[in-house]
Design an enzyme around this catalytic site. Structure first.
Site, PDB file in Angstrom:
ATOM      1  N   ARG A  18       0.837  -1.196   0.000  1.00  0.00           N
ATOM      2  CA  ARG A  18       0.000   0.000   0.000  1.00  0.00           C
ATOM      3  C   ARG A  18       0.869   1.241   0.000  1.00  0.00           C
ATOM      4  NH1 ARG A  18      -5.099   0.399   0.275  1.00  0.00           N
ATOM      5  NH2 ARG A  18      -5.270  -1.808   0.813  1.00  0.00           N
ATOM      6  N   THR A  67      -0.856   7.703  -1.076  1.00  0.00           N
ATOM      7  CA  THR A  67      -2.161   7.604  -1.726  1.00  0.00           C
ATOM      8  C   THR A  67      -3.049   6.524  -1.115  1.00  0.00           C
ATOM      9  OG1 THR A  67      -1.418   5.965  -3.350  1.00  0.00           O
ATOM     10  CG2 THR A  67      -1.060   8.294  -3.880  1.00  0.00           C
ATOM     11  N   ASP A 116      -1.372 -10.663  13.622  1.00  0.00           N
ATOM     12  CA  ASP A 116      -0.867 -10.549  12.256  1.00  0.00           C
ATOM     13  C   ASP A 116      -0.522 -11.950  11.751  1.00  0.00           C
ATOM     14  OD1 ASP A 116       1.222 -10.324  10.106  1.00  0.00           O
ATOM     15  OD2 ASP A 116       0.834  -8.191  10.411  1.00  0.00           O
ATOM     16  N   ASP A 130       3.142 -12.433  10.414  1.00  0.00           N
ATOM     17  CA  ASP A 130       4.145 -12.494  11.480  1.00  0.00           C
ATOM     18  C   ASP A 130       4.068 -13.818  12.231  1.00  0.00           C
ATOM     19  OD1 ASP A 130       5.188 -10.030  10.893  1.00  0.00           O
ATOM     20  OD2 ASP A 130       4.071  -8.959  12.442  1.00  0.00           O
TER      21      ASP A 130
END
Length: 220
Positions: A115, A119, A211, A214
């Site tokens: 990402r 933006t 996560d 992870d």
């Protein structure tokens, strides 16, 4: 399979929560923060394999002749359906082995996204797909459906390559991500092991399992 959001008692179209006892048992073990990296990785593979059973339920069959040790008879075999597994890097990789245990004939592609910090748009940095992927049914893999931004972008990139038949498989989904995805692609079914309560202020799924990348790879 269930398609009701327990948190809000809200029916969600084209969402299938796979509530088999084995899946739910293993999902609870995955949620436990004490579960080791090795155990977490094994559980992801096991749950993915169990989910594969339901995700492929609509594969067409054909009649074939077969000879048992006792006599000739007729049986059923998958009727030439071409499949491709496409994990979203990196966490989606943890779901591949479990799926290929049941569908070893599937070809495997990879798509990597990040990402843009300014933006917030998803940028494709890697994409390697089978040469005949537009002739295959694609099962898109990513453990966590949070905001839905990544999977929406990934589906967009797949559709740009003329891929028409896509299913999305995740371990945990948040209602916000489900709605975002179906605002863009209501035709694509979502298969998940758990539909959780909501996202927190940092867009983490609650209660979630942390996560997934992870926990799969032992990183932070």
């Amino acid at each position: 399979m269930d398609n009701t959001c327990e948190a809000k008692k809200e029916p969600l179209e084209n969402v299938f929560v796979l509530d088999h006892p084995l899946i739910q048992h293993k999902l609870t073990l995955m949620r436990d923060k004490r579960t080791s990296t090795k155990e977490f990785r094994e559980l992801v593979a096991e749950v993915s394999m169990l989910m594969c059973y339901e995700v492929t339920r609509d594969l067409p069959l054909k009649d074939v002749k077969v000879e048992t040790p006792l006599k000739k008879t007729r049986g059923k075999m998958i009727d030439g359906k071409k499949l491709a597994l496409v994990p979203i890097l990196r966490a989606g990789l943890g779901m591949v082995d479990g799926m290929t245990n049941l569908i070893p004939m599937a070809k495997i592609g990879h798509i990597g996204l990040y990402r843009d910090p300014e933006t917030l748009n998803a940028i494709e940095y890697y994409c390697k797909l089978p040469s005949d992927v537009d002739e295959r049914d694609v099962i898109l893999l990513d453990p966590m459906l949070a905001t839905g931004g990544t999977v929406v972008a990934a589906i967009g990139f797949l559709k740009e390559r003329n891929i028409k038949n896509i299913k999305y498989v995740c371990l945990i989904a948040a209602p916000e991500g489900v709605r975002n995805m179906h605002n863009h692609y209501p035709d694509i079914p979502i298969f998940c092991a758990g539909l959780d309560e909501a996202l927190d202020e940092n867009a983490y799924i609650l209660p979630g399992l942390g996560d997934a990348g992870d926990r799969l790879f032992g990183t932070k």
